[in-house]
Design an enzyme around this catalytic site. Structure first.
Site, PDB file in Angstrom:
ATOM      1  N   ILE A 109       0.836  -1.195   0.000  1.00 21.02           N
ATOM      2  CA  ILE A 109       0.000   0.000   0.000  1.00 21.02           C
ATOM      3  C   ILE A 109       0.872   1.245   0.000  1.00 21.02           C
ATOM      4  O   ILE A 109       1.794   1.360   0.809  1.00 21.02           O
ATOM      5  CB  ILE A 109      -0.908   0.016   1.252  1.00 21.02           C
ATOM      6  N   CYS A 110       0.548   2.175  -0.884  1.00 17.22           N
ATOM      7  CA  CYS A 110       1.224   3.464  -0.913  1.00 17.22           C
ATOM      8  C   CYS A 110       0.340   4.448  -0.143  1.00 17.22           C
ATOM      9  O   CYS A 110      -0.651   4.959  -0.665  1.00 17.22           O
ATOM     10  CB  CYS A 110       1.437   3.938  -2.347  1.00 17.22           C
TER      11      CYS A 110
END
Length: 178
Positions: A113-114
């Site tokens: 996840i960014c």
């Protein structure tokens, strides 16, 4: 007289090693205490769209669940996440990944996840609940300026096409698991 054969430096080093190991044990205890408190907060949480619990007896590995927020393309979809807490939590962010494959601009094919609060914007004030709510919010409001999935980011503007692809991928995953 037995003390004359003892190297004073080695007793200082042994003392330092014991101090370091008791500090690590103390740190682990404070992390454990913090995670237990967060677990109780989540269990008392009336919001049923997010949840997280330790994986077995390991308090440093959790499984989480988020439901897509209403009025988004993720509405009525459920996603599983994994949490790994470092020994210096909450001063360092947990590692959080999607276990359920997801088609999203800010999530790669491995579930990474960014999200800035999981990296450079992490604060010891955040907790598991904050992370779950932030990821849930990210679902409906991706940061297309920093995509991990460029195809999903480009498709985001066309919500009907995006939802079609999202549902196809989600249903394929659900069918594979059953």
């Amino acid at each position: 007289m037995a003390t004359q054969n003892v190297d004073p430096a080695s007793s200082v080093n042994r003392s330092k090693t014991m101090d370091d190991s008791s500090k690590v044990a103390g740190d682990k205890h404070s992390v454990t205490k913090r995670l237990q408190k967060e677990l109780m907060t989540l269990m008392m949480n009336p919001d049923k769209t997010i949840s997280a619990f330790p994986e077995g007896d390991n308090l440093f590995r959790w499984k989480g669940t988020i439901h897509g927020a209403s009025s988004t393309v993720f509405e009525n979809l459920e996603y599983k996440l994994s949490f790994e807490f470092p020994g210096n939590y909450p001063y360092a962010a947990p590692t959080v990944k999607f276990e359920t494959p997801i088609y999203h601009p800010n999530v790669d094919q491995h579930g990474n996840i960014c999200l800035d609060i999981l990296k450079e914007k992490w604060s010891a004030l955040y907790d598991v609940r904050t992370v779950l709510l932030s990821i849930q919010s990210l679902l409906g409001e991706p940061n297309n300026d920093s995509p991990l999935n460029v195809q999903a980011a480009e498709m985001w503007a066309n919500k009907s096409l995006y939802k079609k692809v999202l549902l196809e991928k989600y249903q394929k995953e659900v069918l594979q698991k059953s």
